[in-house]
Design a protein around this motif. Structure first.
Motif, PDB file in Angstrom:
ATOM      1  N   TYR A 322       0.827  -1.204   0.000  1.00 15.57           N
ATOM      2  CA  TYR A 322       0.000   0.000   0.000  1.00 15.57           C
ATOM      3  C   TYR A 322       0.865   1.259   0.000  1.00 15.57           C
ATOM      4  O   TYR A 322       0.488   2.285  -0.586  1.00 15.57           O
ATOM      5  N   GLY A 323       2.007   1.185   0.681  1.00  8.96           N
ATOM      6  CA  GLY A 323       2.928   2.319   0.664  1.00  8.96           C
ATOM      7  C   GLY A 323       3.423   2.625  -0.732  1.00  8.96           C
ATOM      8  O   GLY A 323       3.497   3.793  -1.146  1.00  8.96           O
ATOM      9  N   LEU A 324       3.758   1.577  -1.491  1.00  8.49           N
ATOM     10  CA  LEU A 324       4.197   1.767  -2.873  1.00  8.49           C
ATOM     11  C   LEU A 324       3.087   2.343  -3.732  1.00  8.49           C
ATOM     12  O   LEU A 324       3.302   3.269  -4.524  1.00  8.49           O
ATOM     13  N   ALA A 325       1.874   1.798  -3.583  1.00  8.55           N
ATOM     14  CA  ALA A 325       0.748   2.275  -4.384  1.00  8.55           C
ATOM     15  C   ALA A 325       0.486   3.751  -4.124  1.00  8.55           C
ATOM     16  O   ALA A 325       0.304   4.552  -5.061  1.00  8.55           O
ATOM     17  N   GLY A 326       0.484   4.142  -2.851  1.00  5.14           N
ATOM     18  CA  GLY A 326       0.218   5.533  -2.522  1.00  5.14           C
ATOM     19  C   GLY A 326       1.327   6.468  -2.974  1.00  5.14           C
ATOM     20  O   GLY A 326       1.065   7.559  -3.502  1.00  5.14           O
ATOM     21  N   SER A 327       2.595   6.063  -2.775  1.00  7.28           N
ATOM     22  CA  SER A 327       3.724   6.921  -3.135  1.00  7.28           C
ATOM     23  C   SER A 327       3.811   7.125  -4.641  1.00  7.28           C
ATOM     24  O   SER A 327       4.042   8.249  -5.115  1.00  7.28           O
ATOM     25  N   PHE A 328       3.631   6.060  -5.411  1.00  6.18           N
ATOM     26  CA  PHE A 328       3.636   6.209  -6.867  1.00  6.18           C
ATOM     27  C   PHE A 328       2.443   7.045  -7.331  1.00  6.18           C
ATOM     28  O   PHE A 328       2.530   7.783  -8.321  1.00  6.18           O
ATOM     29  N   GLY A 329       1.313   6.922  -6.623  1.00  2.67           N
ATOM     30  CA  GLY A 329       0.169   7.756  -6.960  1.00  2.67           C
ATOM     31  C   GLY A 329       0.487   9.233  -6.786  1.00  2.67           C
ATOM     32  O   GLY A 329       0.122  10.074  -7.624  1.00  2.67           O
ATOM     33  N   VAL A 330       1.181   9.582  -5.696  1.00  2.00           N
ATOM     34  CA  VAL A 330       1.599  10.973  -5.482  1.00  2.00           C
ATOM     35  C   VAL A 330       2.553  11.418  -6.586  1.00  2.00           C
ATOM     36  O   VAL A 330       2.456  12.546  -7.100  1.00  2.00           O
ATOM     37  N   LEU A 331       3.504  10.557  -6.966  1.00  3.20           N
ATOM     38  CA  LEU A 331       4.444  10.906  -8.038  1.00  3.20           C
ATOM     39  C   LEU A 331       3.702  11.160  -9.350  1.00  3.20           C
ATOM     40  O   LEU A 331       4.088  12.053 -10.130  1.00  3.20           O
ATOM     41  N   ALA A 332       2.660  10.387  -9.618  1.00  4.73           N
ATOM     42  CA  ALA A 332       1.875  10.613 -10.837  1.00  4.73           C
ATOM     43  C   ALA A 332       1.205  11.983 -10.802  1.00  4.73           C
ATOM     44  O   ALA A 332       1.220  12.731 -11.788  1.00  4.73           O
ATOM     45  N   VAL A 333       0.631  12.348  -9.660  1.00  2.00           N
ATOM     46  CA  VAL A 333      -0.021  13.651  -9.521  1.00  2.00           C
ATOM     47  C   VAL A 333       0.987  14.779  -9.672  1.00  2.00           C
ATOM     48  O   VAL A 333       0.733  15.792 -10.351  1.00  2.00           O
ATOM     49  N   LEU A 334       2.162  14.636  -9.050  1.00  2.00           N
ATOM     50  CA  LEU A 334       3.197  15.673  -9.139  1.00  2.00           C
ATOM     51  C   LEU A 334       3.666  15.863 -10.579  1.00  2.00           C
ATOM     52  O   LEU A 334       3.945  16.987 -11.011  1.00  2.00           O
ATOM     53  N   ALA A 335       3.754  14.772 -11.330  1.00  5.45           N
ATOM     54  CA  ALA A 335       4.159  14.889 -12.733  1.00  5.45           C
ATOM     55  C   ALA A 335       3.119  15.652 -13.540  1.00  5.45           C
ATOM     56  O   ALA A 335       3.459  16.507 -14.370  1.00  5.45           O
ATOM     57  N   VAL A 336       1.844  15.370 -13.289  1.00  2.00           N
ATOM     58  CA  VAL A 336       0.775  16.078 -14.009  1.00  2.00           C
ATOM     59  C   VAL A 336       0.797  17.569 -13.680  1.00  2.00           C
ATOM     60  O   VAL A 336       0.545  18.428 -14.537  1.00  2.00           O
ATOM     61  N   LEU A 337       1.109  17.896 -12.421  1.00  2.00           N
ATOM     62  CA  LEU A 337       1.064  19.284 -11.973  1.00  2.00           C
ATOM     63  C   LEU A 337       2.329  20.072 -12.305  1.00  2.00           C
ATOM     64  O   LEU A 337       2.321  21.310 -12.211  1.00  2.00           O
ATOM     65  N   PHE A 338       3.426  19.393 -12.667  1.00  2.00           N
ATOM     66  CA  PHE A 338       4.710  20.076 -12.746  1.00  2.00           C
ATOM     67  C   PHE A 338       4.691  21.276 -13.688  1.00  2.00           C
ATOM     68  O   PHE A 338       5.108  22.383 -13.317  1.00  2.00           O
ATOM     69  N   VAL A 339       4.245  21.093 -14.912  1.00  2.00           N
ATOM     70  CA  VAL A 339       4.285  22.190 -15.881  1.00  2.00           C
ATOM     71  C   VAL A 339       3.378  23.341 -15.477  1.00  2.00           C
ATOM     72  O   VAL A 339       3.822  24.504 -15.459  1.00  2.00           O
ATOM     73  N   PRO A 340       2.094  23.109 -15.137  1.00  2.00           N
ATOM     74  CA  PRO A 340       1.265  24.253 -14.724  1.00  2.00           C
ATOM     75  C   PRO A 340       1.784  24.955 -13.472  1.00  2.00           C
ATOM     76  O   PRO A 340       1.707  26.185 -13.373  1.00  2.00           O
ATOM     77  N   VAL A 341       2.331  24.206 -12.515  1.00  2.00           N
ATOM     78  CA  VAL A 341       2.875  24.832 -11.310  1.00  2.00           C
ATOM     79  C   VAL A 341       4.117  25.646 -11.641  1.00  2.00           C
ATOM     80  O   VAL A 341       4.336  26.739 -11.101  1.00  2.00           O
ATOM     81  N   SER A 342       4.970  25.137 -12.545  1.00  2.00           N
ATOM     82  CA  SER A 342       6.178  25.876 -12.916  1.00  2.00           C
ATOM     83  C   SER A 342       5.845  27.201 -13.585  1.00  2.00           C
ATOM     84  O   SER A 342       6.635  28.156 -13.528  1.00  2.00           O
ATOM     85  N   GLU A 343       4.679  27.278 -14.204  1.00  2.00           N
ATOM     86  CA  GLU A 343       4.252  28.525 -14.850  1.00  2.00           C
ATOM     87  C   GLU A 343       3.589  29.481 -13.866  1.00  2.00           C
ATOM     88  O   GLU A 343       3.355  30.650 -14.195  1.00  2.00           O
ATOM     89  N   ALA A 344       3.304  28.987 -12.644  1.00  2.00           N
ATOM     90  CA  ALA A 344       2.631  29.810 -11.647  1.00  2.00           C
ATOM     91  C   ALA A 344       3.590  30.654 -10.831  1.00  2.00           C
ATOM     92  O   ALA A 344       3.159  31.526 -10.076  1.00  2.00           O
ATOM     93  N   GLY A 345       4.884  30.398 -10.934  1.00  2.00           N
ATOM     94  CA  GLY A 345       5.854  31.191 -10.194  1.00  2.00           C
ATOM     95  C   GLY A 345       6.843  30.338  -9.427  1.00  2.00           C
ATOM     96  O   GLY A 345       6.673  29.118  -9.264  1.00  2.00           O
ATOM     97  N   LEU A 346       7.894  30.983  -8.916  1.00  2.00           N
ATOM     98  CA  LEU A 346       8.978  30.270  -8.237  1.00  2.00           C
ATOM     99  C   LEU A 346       8.527  29.644  -6.925  1.00  2.00           C
ATOM    100  O   LEU A 346       8.912  28.516  -6.595  1.00  2.00           O
ATOM    101  N   GLY A 347       7.703  30.375  -6.143  1.00  2.00           N
ATOM    102  CA  GLY A 347       7.276  29.855  -4.845  1.00  2.00           C
ATOM    103  C   GLY A 347       6.544  28.530  -4.949  1.00  2.00           C
ATOM    104  O   GLY A 347       6.919  27.543  -4.289  1.00  2.00           O
ATOM    105  N   PRO A 348       5.477  28.433  -5.759  1.00  2.00           N
ATOM    106  CA  PRO A 348       4.797  27.145  -5.899  1.00  2.00           C
ATOM    107  C   PRO A 348       5.707  26.043  -6.435  1.00  2.00           C
ATOM    108  O   PRO A 348       5.575  24.879  -6.031  1.00  2.00           O
ATOM    109  N   LEU A 349       6.645  26.412  -7.330  1.00  2.00           N
ATOM    110  CA  LEU A 349       7.542  25.400  -7.880  1.00  2.00           C
ATOM    111  C   LEU A 349       8.485  24.853  -6.825  1.00  2.00           C
ATOM    112  O   LEU A 349       8.797  23.657  -6.821  1.00  2.00           O
ATOM    113  N   VAL A 350       8.928  25.701  -5.916  1.00  2.91           N
ATOM    114  CA  VAL A 350       9.792  25.238  -4.824  1.00  2.91           C
ATOM    115  C   VAL A 350       9.056  24.221  -3.962  1.00  2.91           C
ATOM    116  O   VAL A 350       9.614  23.187  -3.566  1.00  2.91           O
ATOM    117  N   VAL A 351       7.790  24.501  -3.667  1.00  7.06           N
ATOM    118  CA  VAL A 351       6.993  23.560  -2.868  1.00  7.06           C
ATOM    119  C   VAL A 351       6.831  22.238  -3.602  1.00  7.06           C
ATOM    120  O   VAL A 351       7.029  21.158  -3.028  1.00  7.06           O
TER     121      VAL A 351
END
Length: 437
Positions: A322-351
């Protein structure tokens, strides 16, 4: 942790940090080699030193680092972890000593080949040692992973500082000496390699060789089929997803960050007073600049220390599937969000970068513990050999995949593909959890 746990974790962590220090320091030397050497002598002929030829030389070492994990795993089951870890440290130390004495690129290539062969045995040896000798396995894996991340982040930083004051050969010699001393310490340290293996382990292994590994090609093939016919084949899918995602994200991350707002080069003249510039040999008006994307990249890797520790602790407190399933799920979400967050500014990208750095490494102690749960103790080294063939061997294709996507598409396409890879890892974790349930 008891005394045996601490002794094993200490030895393994020391060697793990050294492996990744050497691994990540090599790129720092590449810049110097491109300017210092003109040709690679090959007996009756020679080839020019270019980014292409130096790339081939470096690939020799990195390639062997991944490909040697499987035969290294076989050796672990035959001769034990202590001997291989000592040999690994000695070989890496001597390779850097040879590097420091290299008169030309041919000797540099030989030194990198020696490093790749020596380093390749570490992961199956070190992880087999922790899985069989440390009773608090998750905690041991956490400290072990943290040491690797410190090597990844702080080792190259130390080399960078030394390069400000001495030439690269001296840096290589200085780095090589501690590994030789550590090899002697590892060979003489007092610990029980199999303290955590239950007496009933042989019966639980389902007829597999429980104590002596494999003796010949026939047994290697038989044990490999046994591993890949059971739940380990799903674990192998998980580790391949981890390796592909890891290399796919990190290989071109500094390049992707370079053109983003907030990552403009910063002049050193504007940051340092005259006394400091003189001490570091920075000439006024020389145009030297700091590259913020490199420091973001290093910081992301250092945050991985927290991820390693958290992942290791979680393996002692929850089902790893379950730990693997949840952690990979978070990585999938972070990948989807990376480009839009990077366009939102430095602060959100650092987070987002901090979360990405943490979860990239949360999964590592989890899949390492999963390997231990889905494989017999007698072929644990072989199991980790397959594991790091998947992580470093198959996973190395992540950089190629990323480069190909960026050549024909854009960052959005790349991160969507990476999200898909993480989703496969998450689903596989759920399948493992269902099988275990």
């Amino acid at each position: 942790m008891n005394g045996n746990d601490r002794a094993i974790t200490g030895i393994a962590s020391l060697a793990h940090g050294a492996v990744h220090t050497y691994e990540m320091t090599i790129p720092l030397f590449v810049v110097v080699w491109l300017t210092e050497f003109d040709a690679i002598p090959l007996g009756v002929t020679s080839v020019d030193v270019t980014t292409a030829t130096v790339g081939v030389v470096v690939t020799l070492g990195y390639g062997l680092f991944g490909l040697g994990a499987l035969p290294g795993g076989i050796l672990v089951d035959r001769v034990g972890s202590r001997r291989l870890i000592s040999a690994c440290l000695l070989g890496m130390g001597l390779s850097y000593v040879l590097l420091g004495l290299a008169p030309n690129m041919l000797v540099v290539a030989a030194a990198l080949v020696l490093w790749g062969i020596a380093a390749s045995v570490y992961h199956p040896a070190g992880l087999s040692l922790i899985s069989k000798g440390v009773e608090e396995r998750g905690t041991g894996l956490a400290y072990h992973g943290m040491a690797g991340n410190l090597g990844i982040g702080l080792g190259p930083l130390a080399a960078t500082v030394m390069l400000l004051f001495v030439e690269w050969r001296t840096v290589a010699l200085v780095l090589g000496a501690p590994a030789v001393l550590a090899a002697v310490y590892a060979a003489r340290a007092d610990f029980d390699e199999t303290a955590a293996v239950a007496e009933s382990g042989a019966a639980a292994d389902g007829g597999s060789k429980a104590t002596s590994g494999v003796d010949d090609l026939g047994e290697f093939l038989a044990e490999s089929r046994r591993l890949l016919a059971g739940g380990f084949v799903l674990v192998f899918v998980v580790v391949m997803c981890s390796g592909l995602y890891y290399r796919g994200v990190l290989t071109f991350l500094p390049e992707l960050l370079r053109d983003l707002p907030g990552f403009e080069p910063i002049s050193v003249d504007a940051l340092l007073p005259e006394s400091v510039r003189s001490a570091f040999g920075v000439e006024p008006g020389a145009g030297q600049t700091l590259k913020p994307q490199d420091y973001f990249y290093s910081g992301l890797l250092l945050v991985g220390v927290v991820g390693q520790y958290a992942g290791g602790k979680l393996t002692d407190r929850m089902p790893v599937e379950y730990g693997l399933a949840g952690s990979f799920g978070v990585l999938a979400v972070l990948a989807v969000l990376f480009v839009p967050v990077s366009e939102a500014g430095l602060g959100p990208l650092v987070v987002l970068g901090a979360l990405l750095g943490a979860f990239l490494f949360v999964v590592q102690p989890m899949y390492q513990a999963t390997v231990a749960e889905y494989t017999p103790s007698g072929t644990r080294g072989l199991s980790y050999g397959f594991t790091y063939l998947g992580v470093f061997g198959v996973g190395a294709l992540g950089g190629t995949i990323a480069g190909g996507i960026l050549a024909v598409a854009n960052a959005t396409a790349l991160f969507l593909v990476l999200a898909g890879i993480a989703a496969v890892g998450s689903v596989t974790g759920l399948v493992l959890a269902r099988r275990a349930g």
